[in-house]
Design an enzyme around this catalytic site. Structure first.
Site, PDB file in Angstrom:
ATOM      1  N   ASP A 325      13.553  36.836  29.016  1.00  0.00           N
ATOM      2  CA  ASP A 325      12.470  36.379  28.160  1.00  0.00           C
ATOM      3  C   ASP A 325      12.288  34.868  28.326  1.00  0.00           C
ATOM      4  O   ASP A 325      13.262  34.111  28.353  1.00  0.00           O
ATOM      5  CB  ASP A 325      12.829  36.721  26.709  1.00  0.00           C
ATOM      6  CG  ASP A 325      11.737  36.386  25.734  1.00  0.00           C
ATOM      7  OD1 ASP A 325      10.668  37.012  25.817  1.00  0.00           O
ATOM      8  OD2 ASP A 325      11.964  35.516  24.876  1.00  0.00           O
ATOM      9  N   GLU A 361      10.185  36.665  33.006  1.00  0.00           N
ATOM     10  CA  GLU A 361       8.912  36.374  32.354  1.00  0.00           C
ATOM     11  C   GLU A 361       8.669  34.897  32.648  1.00  0.00           C
ATOM     12  O   GLU A 361       9.299  34.025  32.036  1.00  0.00           O
ATOM     13  CB  GLU A 361       9.005  36.618  30.850  1.00  0.00           C
ATOM     14  CG  GLU A 361       7.689  36.347  30.133  1.00  0.00           C
ATOM     15  CD  GLU A 361       7.799  36.469  28.627  1.00  0.00           C
ATOM     16  OE1 GLU A 361       6.894  37.051  28.014  1.00  0.00           O
ATOM     17  OE2 GLU A 361       8.796  35.966  28.063  1.00  0.00           O
TER      18      GLU A 361
END
Length: 656
Positions: A325, A361
């Site tokens: 993330d 990401e």
């Protein structure tokens, strides 16, 4: 109390006791607090002995199951970035099990307020090492994103006591659904221990996604009550069915948040080391994540914690890979993001991790935070440009040439510096944003249930409602929405590279227009298995079968332009510059060389993308093998060169 020569951090169980070790450069001293079996009464407090920046104590005769916490002494001066407060019981950053979930309480952030009764206790556990095989997942496959609790809470076949937990993924009915869809890997949204953001409890809301971690190794008891054993057994059950497991991990921030946040672990142990602050303002936390703090991943102690956490999940659960993330934080140093950063390179070179699947990401909100295409190989990367342009193509916002770029693997992004393979993860929707059904059902977001007056969440979703905002009984609108979903899924499955599908998008799951549903642990996010659209599921399963049948889809190499791909118009002729640039053009044809793995022979596959509302009469390129056959869920039928494609659809043809 003598100390063995073990150099691991955390709690290491031996034949004669437990070795406890904590890293802190700035703490004056650290204490080990041992609790009773219920984790309520503190039975003994022991000082750790400093050895450089490590603090250690060996507790003879201590056993598996011991509950413990830490207290760190030193200066409390947040203006100097120092949060030492011995009234705060802290979780060991290397804890692998905790006895209960974290619950937010304002007292967790009040200096001098003892938090012994508010904090979970770490549990001494025994590591069980597995022999990790080569990852089952290979780039080019189908990743299926799952939030464990919402995915399983309403499944009718899963026993009630098992719903909402990780073990439910091993249920035969769940596995049957995954196999029907042709899932190559499940990507599990965070299952490590997290805490609610402090604004949620007053609103009666809870964080249902888990992107607010406290521990990097300890699993959250709400999702994984059986701890690492439950994870290991679930992974083994999925592996037995040929399905890999990827963990979505958050190393960019912690639930300790900004200056007003709670002191739970890293902040209380050594805030200046573990978190970034402004160079000349140690009391000002850098907020490259939008969550209040940013983990200093370039610090050696933090790097060690990250690498050790990854190794833990591979060695003790057999995990195939990881999704990171807000991943630029991991590669960011004092001078910004660096694809050659020591932390990223250490991860890639580690003997345990070097063959794992790694997915970034590639953006955050920090300076230089958008890094799509810049992570080092073999990192795969979430491609938000593909996400947006796939939506915009079917919304008639962009030229058809932009669709061709995505279908070909986004070489303009991933082909820089002479790279010959795509590393794109193509997707239409993810946990963060609209569901696929909501993309075609809502022109704007509807996040009122989040308690922020609809201010939260992205405003531009490249969505459309097909004539009515949200739920409608109008059958014509429902039919248009279903057709649009089928067309978008067909396009996604036709892209070159790795693809990702968020759970429920195959069956028309809705979040009622909420595009930031992280705080909705209720029917808004829970997957209604009984209401899923089986026609859409069947279409998705058929597309997955096509993708597995024809090798060109999962091929990671860019097209070479030597005839391996031909772009053609509705007339069957090669695309010209005016064709590419025509703003109102609604049709694109693509023919590619491929192996038909069903018959073990080379062939060509043609696709026609018709985003207009009108039925399309088109011509396919001349067949090199005699004729074309049309592929559909109903079977394979002879087509010839003159074909008809319904409006808002994609047609597939194979040379026969």
């Amino acid at each position: 109390m003598s100390e063995p020569t073990i150099r691991s951090l955390g709690a290491t169980l031996t034949d004669t006791g437990v070795d406890f070790a904590v890293w802190s450069r700035n703490a004056e001293r650290i204490e080990l607090c041992v609790f009773d079996a219920e984790g309520k009464k503190e039975v003994v407090r022991l000082p750790l002995v400093r050895d450089g920046d490590e603090h250690r104590v060996f507790v003879k005769h201590a056993k598996q199951g011991m509950r413990y916490g830490l207290r760190a002494h030193g200066t409390y001066d947040p203006d100097r970035g120092l949060w030492f407060d011995p009234s705060k019981l802290l979780i060991d950053p290397y804890a692998k099990e905790i006895d209960r979930p974290f619950q937010y309480d304002p007292r967790l952030g009040i200096v001098g307020e003892d938090t012994r009764d508010l904090m979970p206790k770490a549990i001494v556990s025994r590591d069980v090492t597995v022999a990790p095989a080569k990852p089952l997942f290979q780039p080019g496959g189908l990743v299926y994103e799952i939030a464990v609790r919402p995915f399983t809470m309403l499944h009718p076949d899963v026993p009630a006591k098992q719903r909402g937990t990780l073990s439910a993924l091993a249920h035969p009915s769940v596995i049957a659904h995954l196999k029907r869809l042709g899932v190559d890997a499940v990507e599990l949204m965070p299952i490590t221990a997290w805490i609610d953001e402090r604004h949620l409890p007053p609103l009666g809301l809870t964080n249902g996604w888990g992107y607010n971690p406290v521990g990097f190794m300890a699993l959250d008891p709400r999702l994984v009550p059986g701890g690492i054993k439950e994870l290991r057994e679930t992974v083994a059950a999925l592996h037995a069915e040929g399905i890999a497991v990827i963990l979505d991990l958050v190393f960019n921030h912690t639930g300790e948040s900004d200056r007003q946040g709670p002191t739970l672990s890293l902040r209380g142990l050594d805030n200046p080391t573990y978190f970034r602050s402004l160079p000349d303002q140690p009391g000002t936390l850098v907020n490259d994540t939008g969550t209040g703090n940013t983990v200093a991943c370039d610090q050696p102690a933090t790097r060690r914690l990250i690498i050790d956490s990854l190794r833990h999940f591979v060695q003790h659960a057999g995990i195939d890979g990881f999704r990171f993330d807000l991943a630029p934080v991991i590669g960011r140093g004092s001078k910004g993001f660096d694809p050659e950063s020591v932390t990223l390179r250490t991860m890639l070179a580690d003997e345990v991790l070097q063959d794992r699947i790694l997915i970034a990401e590639p953006w955050d909100i920090g300076p230089g935070g958008y890094q799509l295409g810049n992570f080092p190989a073999p990192f795969l990367e979430w491609n938000d440009r593909a996400r947006d342009d796939l939506r915009r193509f079917w919304r008639n916002d962009i030229r058809i040439g932009d669709l061709a770029t995505i279908l070909a693997g986004s070489s303009s992004i991933f082909g820089r510096d002479g790279r010959t393979q795509t590393r794109s993860v193509n997707f239409l929707a993810a946990h963060d944003g609209f569901t696929l059904m909501d993309i075609v059902s809502y022109a704007g977001k509807h996040n009122e249930a989040n308690g922020e007056n609809n201010r939260d969440g992205h405003n531009e979703n490249f969505s459309w409602n097909n004539g009515a905002e949200g739920k409608t009984d109008d059958q014509a609108i429902q039919n248009r929405r279903r057709a649009d979903i089928k067309a978008m899924l067909s396009t996604l499955f036709a892209t070159r590279g790795t693809i990702m599908l968020t759970s429920g998008d195959e069956g028309g799951r809705t979040q009622q227009g909420n595009n930031n549903a992280y705080c909705q642990d209720n029917a808004i996010t829970w997957m209604g298995w009984k209401t899923l659209d089986d026609e859409l599921i069947a279409h998705t399963a058929w597309l997955a079968g096509l993708r597995r049948r024809f090798s060109a889809f999962s091929d990671m190499d860019f097209f070479k332009g030597d005839g391996d791909v031909v772009w053609f118009s509705a007339a069957g002729t090669p695309m010209t510059v005016p064709d590419w640039d025509a703003p109102a053009a609604g049709v694109l044809g693509m023919a590619i060389e491929t192996q038909d793995l069903n018959g073990g022979r080379p062939t060509r596959l043609a696709m026609l993308f018709n985003r207009t509302a009108d039925e399309l009469h088109a011509t396919l390129p001349p067949s090199e093998k005699g004729d074309w056959s049309q592929l559909s869920p109903a079977g394979e039928t002879s087509a010839g060169e003159q074909v008809t494609i319904p409006g808002r659809s994609v047609g597939f043809f194979v040379e026969s």
